[in-house]
Every structure is written in C-alpha cells, then in structure tokens.
Design an enzyme around this catalytic site. Structure first.
Site, PDB file in Angstrom:
ATOM      1  N   PHE A  77       0.858  -1.186   0.000  1.00  0.00           N
ATOM      2  CA  PHE A  77       0.000   0.000   0.000  1.00  0.00           C
ATOM      3  C   PHE A  77       0.902   1.246   0.000  1.00  0.00           C
ATOM      4  O   PHE A  77       1.876   1.304   0.762  1.00  0.00           O
ATOM      5  CB  PHE A  77      -0.881  -0.037   1.246  1.00  0.00           C
ATOM      6  CG  PHE A  77      -1.959   0.999   1.259  1.00  0.00           C
ATOM      7  CD1 PHE A  77      -3.124   0.826   0.534  1.00  0.00           C
ATOM      8  CD2 PHE A  77      -1.821   2.153   2.016  1.00  0.00           C
ATOM      9  CE1 PHE A  77      -4.133   1.780   0.548  1.00  0.00           C
ATOM     10  CE2 PHE A  77      -2.822   3.118   2.037  1.00  0.00           C
ATOM     11  CZ  PHE A  77      -3.985   2.930   1.303  1.00  0.00           C
ATOM     12  N   ASP A 112       1.499  -5.197   8.574  1.00  0.00           N
ATOM     13  CA  ASP A 112       0.310  -4.348   8.428  1.00  0.00           C
ATOM     14  C   ASP A 112      -0.899  -5.260   8.222  1.00  0.00           C
ATOM     15  O   ASP A 112      -0.963  -6.010   7.242  1.00  0.00           O
ATOM     16  CB  ASP A 112       0.494  -3.392   7.234  1.00  0.00           C
ATOM     17  CG  ASP A 112      -0.615  -2.340   7.179  1.00  0.00           C
ATOM     18  OD1 ASP A 112      -1.752  -2.649   7.603  1.00  0.00           O
ATOM     19  OD2 ASP A 112      -0.340  -1.220   6.714  1.00  0.00           O
ATOM     20  N   TYR A 124     -11.510   0.593  10.200  1.00  0.00           N
ATOM     21  CA  TYR A 124     -12.667   0.984   9.372  1.00  0.00           C
ATOM     22  C   TYR A 124     -12.912   0.051   8.199  1.00  0.00           C
ATOM     23  O   TYR A 124     -13.851   0.261   7.441  1.00  0.00           O
ATOM     24  CB  TYR A 124     -12.521   2.429   8.871  1.00  0.00           C
ATOM     25  CG  TYR A 124     -11.213   2.759   8.149  1.00  0.00           C
ATOM     26  CD1 TYR A 124     -11.016   2.383   6.839  1.00  0.00           C
ATOM     27  CD2 TYR A 124     -10.203   3.452   8.808  1.00  0.00           C
ATOM     28  CE1 TYR A 124      -9.826   2.680   6.182  1.00  0.00           C
ATOM     29  CE2 TYR A 124      -9.016   3.762   8.167  1.00  0.00           C
ATOM     30  CZ  TYR A 124      -8.830   3.376   6.856  1.00  0.00           C
ATOM     31  OH  TYR A 124      -7.653   3.668   6.222  1.00  0.00           O
ATOM     32  N   LYS A 125     -12.069  -0.973   8.033  1.00  0.00           N
ATOM     33  CA  LYS A 125     -12.267  -1.913   6.922  1.00  0.00           C
ATOM     34  C   LYS A 125     -13.113  -3.092   7.418  1.00  0.00           C
ATOM     35  O   LYS A 125     -14.297  -2.922   7.680  1.00  0.00           O
ATOM     36  CB  LYS A 125     -10.912  -2.310   6.359  1.00  0.00           C
ATOM     37  CG  LYS A 125     -10.204  -1.108   5.722  1.00  0.00           C
ATOM     38  CD  LYS A 125      -8.813  -1.391   5.209  1.00  0.00           C
ATOM     39  CE  LYS A 125      -8.234  -0.136   4.532  1.00  0.00           C
ATOM     40  NZ  LYS A 125      -6.801  -0.279   4.221  1.00  0.00           N
ATOM     41  N   ARG A 138     -11.868  -4.517  -7.825  1.00  0.00           N
ATOM     42  CA  ARG A 138     -11.631  -5.204  -6.543  1.00  0.00           C
ATOM     43  C   ARG A 138     -12.979  -5.488  -5.877  1.00  0.00           C
ATOM     44  O   ARG A 138     -13.824  -4.599  -5.765  1.00  0.00           O
ATOM     45  CB  ARG A 138     -10.750  -4.302  -5.675  1.00  0.00           C
ATOM     46  CG  ARG A 138     -10.175  -4.962  -4.466  1.00  0.00           C
ATOM     47  CD  ARG A 138      -9.167  -4.053  -3.805  1.00  0.00           C
ATOM     48  NE  ARG A 138      -9.793  -2.864  -3.212  1.00  0.00           N
ATOM     49  CZ  ARG A 138      -9.298  -2.180  -2.186  1.00  0.00           C
ATOM     50  NH1 ARG A 138      -8.143  -2.551  -1.662  1.00  0.00           N
ATOM     51  NH2 ARG A 138      -9.908  -1.116  -1.720  1.00  0.00           N
TER      52      ARG A 138
HETATM   53  C1  LIG Z   1      -6.071   0.933   4.118  1.00  0.00           C
HETATM   54  C2  LIG Z   1      -4.607   0.775   4.360  1.00  0.00           C
HETATM   55  C3  LIG Z   1      -3.894   1.778   5.033  1.00  0.00           C
HETATM   56  C4  LIG Z   1      -4.574   3.066   5.407  1.00  0.00           C
HETATM   57  O1  LIG Z   1      -3.798   3.845   6.239  1.00  0.00           O
HETATM   58  P1  LIG Z   1      -4.430   5.190   6.839  1.00  0.00           P
HETATM   59  O2  LIG Z   1      -3.376   5.743   7.669  1.00  0.00           O
HETATM   60  O3  LIG Z   1      -5.658   4.750   7.609  1.00  0.00           O
HETATM   61  O4  LIG Z   1      -4.855   6.037   5.700  1.00  0.00           O
HETATM   62  C5  LIG Z   1      -2.546   1.549   5.296  1.00  0.00           C
HETATM   63  N1  LIG Z   1      -1.942   0.406   4.925  1.00  0.00           N
HETATM   64  C6  LIG Z   1      -2.607  -0.576   4.264  1.00  0.00           C
HETATM   65  C7  LIG Z   1      -1.899  -1.830   3.896  1.00  0.00           C
HETATM   66  C8  LIG Z   1      -3.958  -0.406   3.950  1.00  0.00           C
HETATM   67  O5  LIG Z   1      -4.618  -1.349   3.292  1.00  0.00           O
END
Ligand SMILES: *Cc1c(COP(=O)(O)O)cnc(C)c1O
Length: 418
Positions: A131, A203, A228-229, A377
């Site tokens: 990400f 992560d 939030y996911k 997705r």
């Molecule tokens: C969704 C996601 C994030 C989001 O990070 P924020 O700090 O909440 O914007 C980070 N890393 C991964 C792998 C994600 O899928």
C-alpha cells in the site's frame, strides 16, 4: 466442474451459520456491497453508541466523562478486544491514531532496537506492491534519519530472500495485499526475516477481522492495522498498534506526546515513557470516533473466525468459478492467487477498462472499487454478504461486459476517490 446455480446459492444462504449477522448492519435493500474491505458498513448499534457518546457522555458528562465514561482508558480497552482477533496477549494492543502514523512509530521503534544491536543495519525493506502509504512512511523515516538509512523494495526482480542482507534492519509487509489479495504465511515469513537478523512489522489492514491472525504464534515484532475496513468502525476510525511484549520497554517511539508519558497529569517538565503498550499513544484521543469502533468489534468477536474464514473462502471460490464459467473471453484476468491458503478476503481482476466497468457496476447498485492499474476489486465480507450477492454480481458483470454498457461518458469520468 460447473459453478452453482442461483437456487443452489440461495440454499447455501439458508443454511449459513453467519446469516444472522446481516441483520446487525445497516444495508439498503437491493445494495450489493463488495467494498467492506475499504469501508465497512454501519452496525445498527453504532447509532446508539454515537448518541450515547455525543448526547450523554459529552453533552451531559462533559469533562467528567474522561473519568466517568472510561474515555481515558478507551485505547487500551478497545485494544484488548482487537487483541482477541489478532492473537495478541493482554496489554499488547492499543487503538490510536492512524495506520500510517502507527506504522511510523513501529518502524522507528524497530530501527532504535536494531541500532543498539547492530548499527550497520540501515536498510528498511518493504514491497513495491505494498500500500503506498506504507512505502511513503518508510521512505519518509529513512530520509528523516539520514545517516545512510535507505528503503529497499522487494518485487519480482528482487524477492525477499535476495533482499535480506546483513544490512537489513527491518522488513515491513502487508499480511494481505490490498490490490491482489495475496496473503503471506506470517509465521514462515517472520522466521525467514528473523533468521536474517531483521525485525518483522506486519500491516493487518486487510487481515484483521478478515482472516485468522495469530501474532504471537507467528512471533511477529510489531503490527498495525485499520478499524474501518473489516472491523466496521466507521470512516477514518482510529487504527491500532500491537507491540510484542519483549520489545515494549526496550525503546520508545519518537512521537513522545503526553499520553505516552508514565503520568501525564504530573505535568512534569521531562519525558518518562509509560510502561508497556501505553507508550505507543501520543496525544488526546478522538473519543467520539473511537467510541463507534466498539459495536463492530463486538460483532466480530461474536462470530467464530473459523466460520468467517470458511465462508470467505467459499464466497471467493464461488466468485472465481462463476467468472470462469460465465465470463470467458471478456478480458477479465484474475490477479488474486487461485489457491485459498495464499489469499485474503477479496478477489481482484484486471480489465483494460477496469475503471469504467466498476462505475457501471456501481450504477447498478453493485459496489466494489477500482485500484490502479486497471483493477476491479471485490471485497468478500462473510458477516453480511450472501452467496446470492456473488451470483447476482457476476451476472451483472457479464452483462455489462457483453453489452459494453461501461462504454459511456458518465462511466469514463474519474472521481477523486476511486
Ligand atoms: C487501508 C490501508 C492503510 C490506510 O492507512 P491510513 O493511515 O488509515 O490512511 C494503510 N496500509 C494498508 C496496507 C492499507 O490497506
């Protein structure tokens, strides 16, 4: 082998042990939601929690609620609940800040630990396909540290085994890849990283609440993730950070705000870090947003993970086999691993006009999302999805591709958030 018919999907829904949980979420009738991996829907109980925190705790309790409504301990209390979903021990997880900020803290602490052990280890390894924020945070930290620190990106040309030299301080990976859905074997990969003398930071953004995670069994060093996911905590709800007991008091993270102090209300003029996981907090917590995380966590805690995982795999197998059967020659390329053990809880396809195809699906109430380059997705969230949803989505996808219904100006125009 032919895939299932709609009535066979209906029969699976009728005997689904998780079917009850759908009633716990606010989902408009007719909406097929394939984006719970990006923003989970609202648990009905979140509305009551919102009214309570705004009307009662803030409205009536005012400042007294820091003590009386448990605001001060909320990061630890919610951390304990998340800990149960990710194989954490007691006092190893807090809810706070964002995933990106927590990653900065975890990477910084890991660097400090390695500096003591072996200062020649100055490389932060992450993945080119990670990400973007995870890559940017590592790059930002390396630039801030200067002194020869650098980021090394693994990819097809440079696999992890070849990247693990004796100059590597840490490896930061996503347990489940946000784009492809590919999942690492956490225990095996962590062992490989440890054998090379590096620390492992995971992560869990697309893993927590979606797949079985056991940080202690996997011997991980640090972990971060979103609420939030798959945990349905609400838009931008605070993230979590997990730190293995063995590391908690060895070093502290650099964002040494007063909430990470051993006794913030001493108002002392010098910093003494709190003992344990609380030193990974920074400043005053966003209580109204944080309070809304609990209803989603309680739903996840009431649903056995082996049921969630079994249904997630079944939904993905169904999606993939329906596309194979009904959409041949329609330019869809599966980029998610075909084998269930190597997959998280979403499936992704490349299509040369992926963006427009997804907009056409959304216009029909089938909400997935689009990720560059060309990736459709589809999040699979067993708590509230039905087998018939998958059947209907693939039928619509076939129809849109066959008729080229995506090839219209309103579907080709890019929105700011894809
Ligand atoms: C969704 C996601 C994030 C989001 O990070 P924020 O700090 O909440 O914007 C980070 N890393 C991964 C792998 C994600 O899928």
């Amino acid at each position: 082998m032919p895939s299932l018919s709609r009535s066979q999907c209906q029969a699976l829904d009728d005997s689904d042990p998780l079917a009850y949980h759908r009633s716990e979420f606010a989902l408009a009738p007719g909406l097929l939601y394939f984006d719970g991996n990006s923003l989970g829907p609202r648990p009905h109980a979140a509305t009551a929690a919102a009214i309570d925190v705004v009307d009662n705790q803030w409205g009536k309790g005012l400042i007294g609620s820091w003590n009386d409504a448990g605001w001060f301990d909320l990061p630890q209390r919610l951390g304990r609940k998340i800990g149960m979903l990710i194989g954490a021990g007691d006092g190893e997880t807090v809810v706070t800040d964002t995933t990106s900020i927590n990653l900065f803290k975890a990477l910084s602490a890991a660097i400090q630990i390695q500096r003591k052990r072996d200062p020649r280890r100055t490389v932060l390894v992450t993945e080119r396909d990670n990400f973007p924020s995870d890559i940017y945070i590592a790059q930002g930290l390396a630039a801030f540290l200067d002194q020869g620190y650098e980021v090394r990106l693994i990819d097809e040309q440079l696999p992890l085994a070849s990247a693990l030299g004796d100059d590597v301080a840490l490896v930061s990976l996503s347990h489940v890849n946000y784009r492809t859905g590919a999942m690492y074997d956490m225990a095996q990969t962590t062992e490989q990283i440890h054998n090379a003398g590096a620390l492992a930071i995971w992560d869990l953004a697309h893993a927590a609440g979606a797949v079985p995670v056991d940080l202690r069994a996997g011997d991980a060093d640090f972990a971060v993730g979103c609420t939030y996911k798959y945990l349905n905590g609400g838009p931008g709800s605070p993230a979590f950070i997990w730190v293995a007991k063995r590391h908690q008091n060895t070093f502290w993270q650099p964002l040494t705000g007063w909430w990470s102090h051993t006794s913030p209300f001493d108002m002392a003029d010098s910093y003494t870090p709190a003992h344990g996981i609380s030193r990974y907090l920074c400043g005053t917590q966003p209580i109204t947003s944080m309070a809304l995380i609990e209803p989603g966590l309680d739903i996840s805690l009431s649903a056995p993970m082996d049921h969630v995982r079994a249904k997630s795999i079944a939904l993905a197998e169904l999606f993939i086999s329906l596309v194979e059967e009904h959409c041949p020659g329609l330019d869809l390329t599966l980029i998610t691993p075909r084998s269930a053990e190597e997959r998280g809880s979403h499936v992704s396809y490349f299509h040369p006009h992926g963006y427009a195809v997804m907009q056409a699906l959304i216009a029909r109430g089938i909400v997935g999302d689009y990720r560059e380059p060309g990736v459709l997705r589809f999040g699979l969230t067993p708590l509230y999805m039905r087998y018939v949803d998958v059947f209907d989505a693939v039928a619509a996808l076939r129809e849109i591709l066959l008729s080229r219904a995506w090839d219209q100006p309103q579907f080709l125009k890019r929105n700011a958030v894809t």
